[in-house]
Design an enzyme around this catalytic site. Structure first.
Site, PDB file in Angstrom:
ATOM      1  N   GLU A  61      -8.848 -19.867   3.147  1.00 45.33           N
ATOM      2  CA  GLU A  61      -9.431 -18.550   3.127  1.00 45.33           C
ATOM      3  C   GLU A  61      -8.593 -17.632   3.957  1.00 45.33           C
ATOM      4  O   GLU A  61      -7.624 -17.957   4.713  1.00 45.33           O
ATOM      5  CB  GLU A  61     -10.847 -18.578   3.929  1.00 45.33           C
ATOM      6  N   CYS A  75      -9.455 -11.871   1.272  1.00 47.31           N
ATOM      7  CA  CYS A  75      -9.988 -12.982   0.839  1.00 47.31           C
ATOM      8  C   CYS A  75     -10.055 -12.972  -0.643  1.00 47.31           C
ATOM      9  O   CYS A  75      -9.604 -14.119  -1.241  1.00 47.31           O
ATOM     10  CB  CYS A  75     -11.568 -13.104   1.228  1.00 47.31           C
ATOM     11  N   HIS A 106     -17.763 -11.950   1.323  1.00 47.92           N
ATOM     12  CA  HIS A 106     -16.513 -12.764   1.438  1.00 47.92           C
ATOM     13  C   HIS A 106     -16.223 -14.055   0.437  1.00 47.92           C
ATOM     14  O   HIS A 106     -17.335 -14.597   0.345  1.00 47.92           O
ATOM     15  CB  HIS A 106     -16.539 -13.259   3.000  1.00 47.92           C
TER      16      HIS A 106
END
Length: 372
Positions: A336, A271, A320
């Site tokens: 993402e 990520c 994240h």
């Protein structure tokens, strides 16, 4: 003696087997190709079609990423790619006598430009090349001489400029993929290469891989280029620890879920690696991990004020990060690299659970609210 001879034969045979078995990274990279641009005409002995092994492609990406960070123009990138192809075949660790790396630099070089760094590091070697280019041909972008002649001024090669000339069409093709984003590259191994994403000023046209059609409007052209950079790698595998300023890279072991999914054998992004890469394309250097990007990636704004190109985060302790893409048909979306076993994708922004109701803006500036 007979036993020793037999052992030597076994060692030679085994060694021969090991030599002919391709290493995993080589096997992954034998068929990364890109079409030649219509304007490119191969010179004698040259080829406008990109056909590189993955380690070679990584070297080319590093050269381009360094160029962007130094505000080198497209022509400078093409010159550098021509030189690196001739000097080393885009092999960062090649050594010939005292000449080392992608540009075969011999330290100390002009004005000590080739000292103080590992010449086997393609990005650092490119910085050395561009430093000498700027010093010796400060007006290179409009210089009437050929690319090969300008490259020769930098390299002062005994072989002369003629050796660099045949590689201009291939360098132009690579620049179309890695610098402009106007051409595509594919790899038969399943790792998607960068695909062309149209960014016109602040408008970014969503590519087919996004799964939604339309155009998103960034607050400024630089943010539009960030969005286009992230979108150009849709479908690329998630790889824990993967992703650099130059593009996807091999993942690492985590001792858990990533290992179970074989991330250490994949080439891709995690990520934060995707965020790092996307912002590197406009000369912005982000920290490596998502937690660090939240703490030091830029100005913090409330989610209600987030703009396309801002970073959005998940977790009380951040675990994240994703790139806010904008609103399409009333739905806020993000780009993402979600998790092990998945790929880079466009997803609706998940505003429940451990979503943090704030965003980080690496590029200064504002714009019209788009999602509330």
């Amino acid at each position: 003696m007979r036993l020793k001879a037999l052992f030597a034969v076994v060692v030679l045979v085994v060694g021969g087997i090991l030599l002919v078995l391709p290493r995993p990274e080589e096997a992954q990279a034998l068929s990364c190709t890109g079409a030649a641009p219509q304007t490119a005409q191969p010179a004698p002995g040259g080829n406008a079609t990109v056909d590189l092994a993955l380690p070679q492609l990584d070297v080319a990406k590093s050269i381009v990423a360094t160029a962007k960070g130094m505000a080198i123009t497209r022509r400078g990138v093409v010159i550098a790619l021509q030189i690196a192809r001739q000097e080393s075949r885009f092999e960062a660790d090649v050594v010939v006598g005292r000449a080392t790396g992608a540009f075969q630099q011999i330290a100390p070089g002009p004005n000590n430009a080739y000292t103080g760094y590992d010449r086997k590091n393609a990005g650092m070697a490119a910085k050395g090349f561009f430093t000498v280019l700027l010093a010796r041909v400060p007006g290179y972008d409009t210089d009437a001489r050929s690319n090969a002649d300008i490259g020769q001024v930098v390299q002062a090669s005994g072989a002369g400029a003629s050796k660099y000339e045949p590689w201009q069409p291939l360098a132009e093709s690579l620049a179309s993929v890695l610098y402009d984003g106007t051409a595509a590259m594919t790899c038969q191994t399943g790792q998607g290469g960068p695909t062309a994403v149209r960014a016109n000023g602040v408008d970014v046209e969503l590519p087919p891989g996004a799964g939604i059609a339309g155009t998103v409007k960034a607050p400024n052209p630089a943010s539009a280029r960030v969005l286009a950079a992230a979108l150009s790698w849709l479908g690329t595998p998630y790889a824990w620890g993967g992703g650099t300023a130059a593009g996807p890279s091999r993942g690492i072991r985590d001792g858990g879920v990533a290992d179970a999914n074989g991330d250490f054998a994949k080439v891709g992004f995690d990520c934060s690696g995707l965020m790092l890469y996307s912002y590197a394309q406009v000369g912005v250097s982000l920290p490596r991990a998502s937690r660090e990007q939240f703490a030091g990636g830029g100005a913090v704004v409330p989610w209600a004020a987030a703009l396309p190109g801002d970073l959005v985060f998940y977790g009380g302790v951040v675990h994240h990060v994703a790139l806010f893409l904008g609103v399409v048909n009333g739905v806020p979306y993000m780009v993402e690299a979600p998790q092990s076993g998945d790929v880079v994708k466009v997803s609706p922004v998940r505003t429940g659970g451990d979503f943090r109701a704030e965003a980080v803006r690496p590029l200064p500036g504002g714009g019209a609210d788009q999602h509330v």
